[in-house]
Design an enzyme around this catalytic site. Structure first.
Site, PDB file in Angstrom:
ATOM      1  N   ASP A  90       0.858  -1.189   0.000  1.00  0.00           N
ATOM      2  CA  ASP A  90       0.000   0.000   0.000  1.00  0.00           C
ATOM      3  C   ASP A  90       0.896   1.241   0.000  1.00  0.00           C
ATOM      4  O   ASP A  90       1.894   1.294   0.724  1.00  0.00           O
ATOM      5  CB  ASP A  90      -0.864  -0.061   1.278  1.00  0.00           C
ATOM      6  CG  ASP A  90      -1.892   1.045   1.359  1.00  0.00           C
ATOM      7  OD1 ASP A  90      -2.421   1.452   0.317  1.00  0.00           O
ATOM      8  OD2 ASP A  90      -2.181   1.496   2.498  1.00  0.00           O
ATOM      9  N   ASP A 115       2.138   5.022  -5.488  1.00  0.00           N
ATOM     10  CA  ASP A 115       1.657   6.253  -4.881  1.00  0.00           C
ATOM     11  C   ASP A 115       2.464   7.432  -5.423  1.00  0.00           C
ATOM     12  O   ASP A 115       3.542   7.742  -4.933  1.00  0.00           O
ATOM     13  CB  ASP A 115       1.811   6.158  -3.362  1.00  0.00           C
ATOM     14  CG  ASP A 115       1.363   7.421  -2.661  1.00  0.00           C
ATOM     15  OD1 ASP A 115       1.102   8.437  -3.343  1.00  0.00           O
ATOM     16  OD2 ASP A 115       1.276   7.412  -1.429  1.00  0.00           O
ATOM     17  N   HIS A 131      -7.631  10.266   4.646  1.00  0.00           N
ATOM     18  CA  HIS A 131      -7.004   9.294   5.554  1.00  0.00           C
ATOM     19  C   HIS A 131      -7.148   9.787   6.986  1.00  0.00           C
ATOM     20  O   HIS A 131      -7.012  10.980   7.243  1.00  0.00           O
ATOM     21  CB  HIS A 131      -5.503   9.177   5.266  1.00  0.00           C
ATOM     22  CG  HIS A 131      -5.169   8.512   3.962  1.00  0.00           C
ATOM     23  ND1 HIS A 131      -4.565   9.184   2.931  1.00  0.00           N
ATOM     24  CD2 HIS A 131      -5.334   7.241   3.542  1.00  0.00           C
ATOM     25  CE1 HIS A 131      -4.361   8.341   1.932  1.00  0.00           C
ATOM     26  NE2 HIS A 131      -4.829   7.167   2.272  1.00  0.00           N
ATOM     27  N   HIS A 139      -9.409   5.121  -0.649  1.00  0.00           N
ATOM     28  CA  HIS A 139      -8.504   5.292   0.500  1.00  0.00           C
ATOM     29  C   HIS A 139      -9.233   6.167   1.508  1.00  0.00           C
ATOM     30  O   HIS A 139     -10.117   6.931   1.142  1.00  0.00           O
ATOM     31  CB  HIS A 139      -7.202   5.958   0.054  1.00  0.00           C
ATOM     32  CG  HIS A 139      -6.301   4.997  -0.659  1.00  0.00           C
ATOM     33  ND1 HIS A 139      -5.114   4.558  -0.131  1.00  0.00           N
ATOM     34  CD2 HIS A 139      -6.446   4.365  -1.845  1.00  0.00           C
ATOM     35  CE1 HIS A 139      -4.560   3.705  -0.963  1.00  0.00           C
ATOM     36  NE2 HIS A 139      -5.348   3.569  -2.025  1.00  0.00           N
TER      37      HIS A 139
HETATM   38  P1  13P Z   1      -8.103   5.218   6.958  1.00  0.00           P
HETATM   39  O1  13P Z   1      -7.078   6.107   7.604  1.00  0.00           O
HETATM   40  O2  13P Z   1      -9.396   5.944   6.726  1.00  0.00           O
HETATM   41  O3  13P Z   1      -8.297   3.941   7.680  1.00  0.00           O
HETATM   42  O4  13P Z   1      -7.533   4.869   5.510  1.00  0.00           O
HETATM   43  C1  13P Z   1      -6.453   4.016   5.380  1.00  0.00           C
HETATM   44  C2  13P Z   1      -5.934   3.991   3.994  1.00  0.00           C
HETATM   45  O5  13P Z   1      -6.526   4.514   3.067  1.00  0.00           O
HETATM   46  C3  13P Z   1      -4.662   3.290   3.758  1.00  0.00           C
HETATM   47  O6  13P Z   1      -4.220   3.366   2.448  1.00  0.00           O
END
Ligand code: 13P
Length: 390
Positions: free
Chosen positions: A82, A104, A181, A209
Site C-alpha cells: 500500500d 503512490d 485518511h 482510501h
Molecule cells: P483510513 O485512515 O481511513 O483507515 O484509511 C487508510 C488507507 O486509506 C490506507 O491506504
C-alpha cells in the site's frame, strides 16, 4: 495456497457489486484478527503492507508472516504493498511475494505520476502482479485526526482518469471523491456524481482510501458506483488503542495487548459484512489464478583448469546479476555433497511466479549472468524450470 492474484479478486467484486476490505497489518495481533474475521465470514480479503508504516516494523520480517498467513488460509487472500513510493519498494514487495502493489505518485504533477506509474506497472505486470494507481489526492495521515489535512484534498477528474488508465494500464484506480485518511470528527461529503462519471468512463475496479469512519449508506453508494476495494487502518487502530487503554492498569506487555486481536477481528467482521464480502470466498477462489513459484535449476560441471578462486568470483558476480531481476525471490548457488559423478555444481533460482519464468531470459542481467559469467566457467550445462505440484 489461497494467495491469489489481486486483479482476479477485484474483478469479481466489481462484477458482483461488493467491495473487498484492504486492511493494514501492523502487528501479528492485527494479522491474526483480520484473518480470523475473513475465515469466519468466508470472505476474500486484502492484507495491506503500507510503506509509511515501515518505520514502525521491519518489512522483511513482517512480510513473510503475512504471506504465510495468506498461504495457509482457506479464503482467497491478496497481499498488497500500500502506498508504494518508489520503484525500489515495488521491486522489494514483488520479490517478497506480494500479489498487488500500489504506486503512490498522486502528489506529483499528472505527467510525472503517469510516467512513474506506467514504468512501475510494466515491471509489476511482467512479474504477474496487479497494480493500483492513484489519481487525485486523498489527504491526511493514517491513524491521525483528519482535520489536520482538510484543505489538501484534490478531486479526481474523470477525463484525466481515462487518459491515465489507458496509458499506465493499471488494473484498478484509487480515486479522490472526498474521503480523507485518518479519523474524522464529523461526516464527510462525498462526490457521488463525480464517482459515477469516473466509473462509467473507466469500467475498472475503483479503490477508496480513507475508508474508515464513513456512514453505512455512504459505503453502499460507493460500492454501487464501482468501488471494489476499500482501504482501512484508522478504525482498526482505534479499536486496538481502546482495548490497550482499558488494559492500562495491568502490568506486562502481553496483558496490555490482550484483546487486541479480538477487537480487530470484530471491526473487520463488521466491515466485511457491510461491504458485502461475506460468503463470497468459494466463488472468488474458483475464478482466481493462484501465483505459483517456479524453481529455475541449472546443473553444471566446471572445466578441470578453472581455479577455485575463479569459480568463487563467478558465483559472487552471478548472485549480483540475478538479484537485479525483478521477481527473483531466492538465489542458491550450490555444490554437490557427493564429490564424484556428474553435476558437481548448481544454481537454484526461485521466481515469484510463472510470469517471471516467461520473461527472465529477456532480462539483460540474465544474459550477462548466463552468457558472460556462467557459460565460460561451465561445461555440461543442463537447465530446467519446475513448478510445485498441486
Ligand atoms: P483510513 O485512515 O481511513 O483507515 O484509511 C487508510 C488507507 O486509506 C490506507 O491506504
Amino acid at each position: 495456497m489461497p494467495l491469489v492474484h489481486m486483479n482476479d479478486m477485484l474483478n469479481h467484486a466489481y462484477r458482483h457489486g461488493y467491495a473487498v476490505g484492504a486492511f493494514a497489518v501492523v502487528s501479528l495481533d492485527f494479522l491474526e484478527g483480520i484473518m480470523d474475521a475473513a475465515e469466519e465470514s468466508r470472505s476474500p480479503v486484502i492484507l495491506n503492507l503500507t510503506e509509511s508504516h515501515f518505520d514502525y516494523y521491519d518489512f522483511d520480517l513482517l512480510a513473510p508472516a503475512v504471506l504465510a498467513a495468506a498461504k495457509r488460509a482457506q479464503v482467497p487472500v491478496a497481499v498488497h504493498l500500500d502506498h508504494g513510493k518508489s520503484p525500489d519498494s515495488a521491486e522489494r514487495a514483488i520479490q517478497a511475494g506480494c500479489s498487488g502493489i500500489m504506486v503512490d505518485a498522486s502528489h506529483l504533477p499528472f505527467d510525472q505520476n503517469l510516467q512513474f506509474t506506467r514504468q512501475t506497472a510494466a515491471l509489476a505486470h511482467a512479474c504477474g502482479v496487479a497494480v493500483e494507481g492513484e489519481l487525485g489526492y486523498v489527504a491526511g495521515g493514517k491513524g491521525e485526526n483528519a482535520e489536520k489535512h482538510g484543505g489538501e484534498l484534490a478531486y479526481t477528474s474523470p477525463a484525466e482518469a481515462k487518459a491515465f488508465v489507458d496509458r499506465t494500464e493499471v488494473d484498478c484506480l484509487a480515486v479522490s471523491v472526498g474521503t480523507v485518511h485518518g479519523r474524522m470528527a464529523g461526516s464527510v461529503k462525498l462526490d457521488f456524481a463525480r464517482l459515477g462519471k469516473i466509473n462509467e468512463t473507466l469500467a475498472i475496479p475503483l479503490v477508496i482510501h480513507g475508508g474508515s469512519g464513513l456512514a453505512d449508506d455512504q459505503y453502499r453508494k460507493l460500492i454501487a458506483h464501482g468501488v471494489a476495494k476499500i482501504n482501512c487502518y484508522t478504525a482498526l487502530s482505534d479499536v486496538a488503542v481502546k482495548v490497550i487503554r482499558e488494559n492500562a492498569a495491568t502490568s506486562g506487555y502481553m496483558a496490555l495487548n490482550r484483546g487486541v486481536r479480538s477487537a480487530v477481528r470484530q471491526e473487520v467482521e463488521r466491515c466485511i459484512r457491510l461491504w458485502g464480502g461475506s460468503g463470497r470466498a468459494a466463488e472468488v477462489l474458483a475464478q482466481c489464478q493462484v501465483p505459483k513459484e517456479v524453481d529455475h535449476l541449472i546443473l553444471y560441471d566446471t572445466p578441470a583448469d578453472l581455479s577455485d578462486e575463479s569459480l568463487a568470483v563467478m558465483v559472487r558476480r552471478g548472485k549480483d546479476k540475478l538479484r537485479a531481476i525483478p521477481g527473483v525471490r531466492h538465489i542458491f548457488p550450490g555444490k554437490a555433497l557427493q564429490n564424484e559423478g556428474r553435476y558437481q555444481h548448481c544454481w537454484l533460482v526461485r521466481f515469484t511466479s510463472q510470469a517471471v519464468a516467461e520473461h527472465y531470459r529477456s532480462h539483460p542481467a540474465y544474459g550477462e549472468f548466463f552468457d558472460k559469467l556462467l557459460r565460460p566457467s561451465a561445461k555440461d550445462l543442463a537447465v530446467f524450470n519446475f513448478e510445485e505440484r498441486d
